[in-house]
Design a protein around this motif. Structure first.
Motif, mmCIF file in Angstrom:
data_model
loop_
_atom_site.group_PDB
_atom_site.id
_atom_site.type_symbol
_atom_site.label_atom_id
_atom_site.label_comp_id
_atom_site.label_asym_id
_atom_site.label_seq_id
_atom_site.Cartn_x
_atom_site.Cartn_y
_atom_site.Cartn_z
ATOM 1 N N ASP A 221 54.989 31.573 33.826
ATOM 2 C CA ASP A 221 53.961 32.340 32.870
ATOM 3 C C ASP A 221 52.789 31.511 32.127
ATOM 4 O OD1 ASP A 221 53.304 34.604 30.918
ATOM 5 O OD2 ASP A 221 54.675 33.331 29.870
ATOM 6 N N ASN B 219 50.169 32.465 32.294
ATOM 7 C CA ASN B 219 48.776 33.412 31.065
ATOM 8 C C ASN B 219 49.526 32.923 29.713
ATOM 9 O OD1 ASN B 219 50.780 35.095 31.501
ATOM 10 N ND2 ASN B 219 48.779 36.541 32.684
ATOM 11 N N LYS C 9 55.203 37.985 30.516
ATOM 12 C CA LYS C 9 55.331 38.565 31.489
ATOM 13 C C LYS C 9 55.107 37.494 32.753
ATOM 14 C CE LYS C 9 53.164 42.392 29.526
ATOM 15 N NZ LYS C 9 52.352 43.728 29.898
ATOM 16 N N GLU D 222 52.309 37.112 37.146
ATOM 17 C CA GLU D 222 50.777 36.229 37.878
ATOM 18 C C GLU D 222 50.962 36.833 39.099
ATOM 19 O OE1 GLU D 222 52.597 35.731 35.225
ATOM 20 O OE2 GLU D 222 51.378 34.042 33.784
HETATM 21 CA CA CA Z 1 52.556 36.398 32.373
#
Ligand code: CA
Length: 525
Positions: free
Chosen positions: A210, A212, A216, A219
């Motif tokens: 994860d 970012n 969730k 990516e």
């Molecule tokens: Ca993510």
């Protein structure tokens, strides 16, 4: 002897008179002519005629690039006294259609710009003048340019041994490179991948950890915007390429090499694990923008200039964004390389039609673009407006450099249209941002781009074989590779053997033989 375009001198004269040119085109050329005559008392040393001479030109390609007497052509007219007026519709949007209409009508412009394939095809039908003698007698700059590049000179020739066009000559070496979200590497405490195993580790971490930070697993670790070949940009990791290539004098075709099996097996596994964009075959040209809009793309391979711009465009929107070019991970044999280079010769260019009554003046005009002054105008535009001479070198003015899109701005002057002249990479360097320049320098210094492969030209017989067989071979390959990668079929030993057998039945060995022979001709001049 008469052929489709064979006319007597009288007919040529009449046809030129009746050549249909839009009223605007006429006025435009006239206006610039008048101002030039009034504005300059003495002729430039580059003047080709003492009285202004107007030639018609067809230049309409990529459905959007059209001759509109852009400033570069006006600058050239001031020097040469040769004025061009456009013969192609400025509003039509289908370049092929406009070109085919002109060829079918027989009302050919004096100068015709188009792609190599159709130009050579119509030259064989008699639409273009052979340029070899004209160059020899009247174009010293083109002559010496080609003399220094025997491979290219032979590539330009049609199967009948004549040269019918002068192409655009690109400049500069590295074109594409790997890019990575350096901020994601930093966040996950990872180094840049140095080989295929480390690349797998990084892509896996991008997918599962994860980076970012939205909680969730959204990516998309690797993506690429070419629908047909996006996947295949990773083939060099396995020592092969889909691009024409020669190693130790031997022609190589990546699709017909044992390494392809390993490559497909690995990449289809990566695809299964979500490390490669699941929509790589369909996402297309906007892939980079989409990945930055959603902040979930990790790595790609693409052009330095345009790809580096995403840093500036998105750094305010994505906190901590650090989008960097990186060295290609070493392939399974330990070499870092990328199957991208800039062709030394472009397939767009211009030729002289059989309707042209001034072939000598026209070839001299073509030659002007190979002088220092002509080349500078083509690359940098209008002195005092788009560039200034600083210590003997053309440097873009702020009008260009401070524009939000310097490349588009300079192109609006007609610079970088792909007609017959040599590009000057300094043009691109000046408009490149720091990130791109750094990437290009790194690739250049380390010799990552593969060696440029010469453009091949074929004998009539070879050309015949290729036009009868190559498309079906390529279609078979494309469908098979896509099925393997997307998991429709497992690329096991039996399946791969069957693939090689099918290629052999389709004549792949004959293809290799033709390519090898054409390659040897190209490098031996
Ligand atoms: Ca993510």
């Amino acid at each position: 002897m008469k052929n489709k375009f064979g006319y007597t001198v009288l007919c040529i004269f009449l046809a030129t008179l009746s050549l249909s040119i839009g009223a605007n085109g006429n006025q435009e050329a006239k206006a610039t002519q008048d101002s030039s005559i009034n504005g300059s008392e003495s002729l430039s040393p580059h003047a080709i005629t003492s009285e202004p001479l107007t030639l018609s030109i067809f230049l309409h390609y990529w459905n959007s690039r059209i001759f509109t007497n852009q400033p570069v052509f006006q600058e050239a007219a001031k020097e040469t006294n040769i004025f061009l007026e456009g013969a192609a519709s400025k509003v039509a949007s289908n370049s092929n259609e406009v070109y085919n209409m002109m060829m079918a009508s027989g009302e050919l412009a004096d100068i015709i710009h188009t792609g190599r394939t159709q130009l050579i095809k119509h030259a064989a039908e008699g639409a273009f003048l052979p340029l070899d003698d004209l160059i020899d007698q009247h174009a010293p700059n083109i002559k010496s340019f080609l003399a220094e590049r025997p491979n290219i000179a032979s590539y330009l020739k049609a199967a009948d041994g004549n040269t019918y066009y002068i192409p655009f000559f690109p400049d500069g070496d590295p074109a594409m490179g790997w890019f990575v979200r350096q901020d994601w590497l930093d966040k996950l405490g990872l180094e840049r991948p140095n080989n295929v195993d480390e690349l797998y580790t990084v892509l896996k971490a991008f997918k599962e950890q994860d980076p970012n930070g939205n909680g969730k697993a959204d990516e998309i670790p690797f993506y690429q915007r070419s629908k047909d070949n996006g996947f295949l940009f990773m083939l060099p990791l396995f020592g092969i390429s889909i691009k024409d290539r020669a190693v130790d004098g031997q022609y190589m075709y990546g699709y017909y090499s044992p390494e392809l099996k390993t490559a497909i097996q690995t990449l289809s596994k990566w695809y299964d694990e979500g490390l490669i964009d699941q929509e790589i075959f369909t996402r297309g040209n906007k892939a980079r923008q989409i990945m930055f809009d959603t902040n979930n793309g990790g790595m790609t391979i693409d052009w330095f200039g345009s790809t580096s711009q995403y840093q500036a465009t998105y750094e305010e929107k994505i906190e901590g964004l650090d989008w960097q070019p990186m060295a290609p991970p070493a392939d399974i044999y330990g070499t870092r390389w990328i199957d991208s280079y800039r062709n030394k010769v472009n397939d767009h260019g211009w030729g002289i039609s059989v309707k042209n009554e001034h072939p000598v003046e026209t070839i001299k005009y073509f030659d002007f673009w190979f002088t220092e002054k002509g080349r500078r105008i083509a690359n940098f535009g209008v002195e005092g407006e788009t560039y200034q001479m600083v210590n003997g070198k053309p440097i873009f003015t702020d009008l260009i450099l401070k524009d939000s899109n310097p490349t588009a701005k300079i192109m609006s002057y007609g610079c970088q249209l792909e007609f017959g002249y040599q590009q000057d990479f300094n043009y691109e360097k000046q408009v490149l941002n720091e990130v791109a320049s750094k990437g290009i320098a790194e690739y250049q210094e380390n010799g990552y781009p593969m060696e440029a492969f010469p453009k091949l030209s074929y004998t009539v017989e070879e050309e015949d074989w290729i036009s009868n067989n190559k498309t079906s071979i390529e279609t078979y390959i494309r469908e098979k590779v896509q099925r393997w990668l997307l998991g429709g079929e497992e690329c096991d030993d039996a399946s791969f053997d069957e693939y090689i057998r099918t290629l052999k039945n389709m004549g792949i060995d004959k293809f290799m033989e033709i390519q090898q022979a054409a390659y040897e001709r190209a490098i031996n001049g």
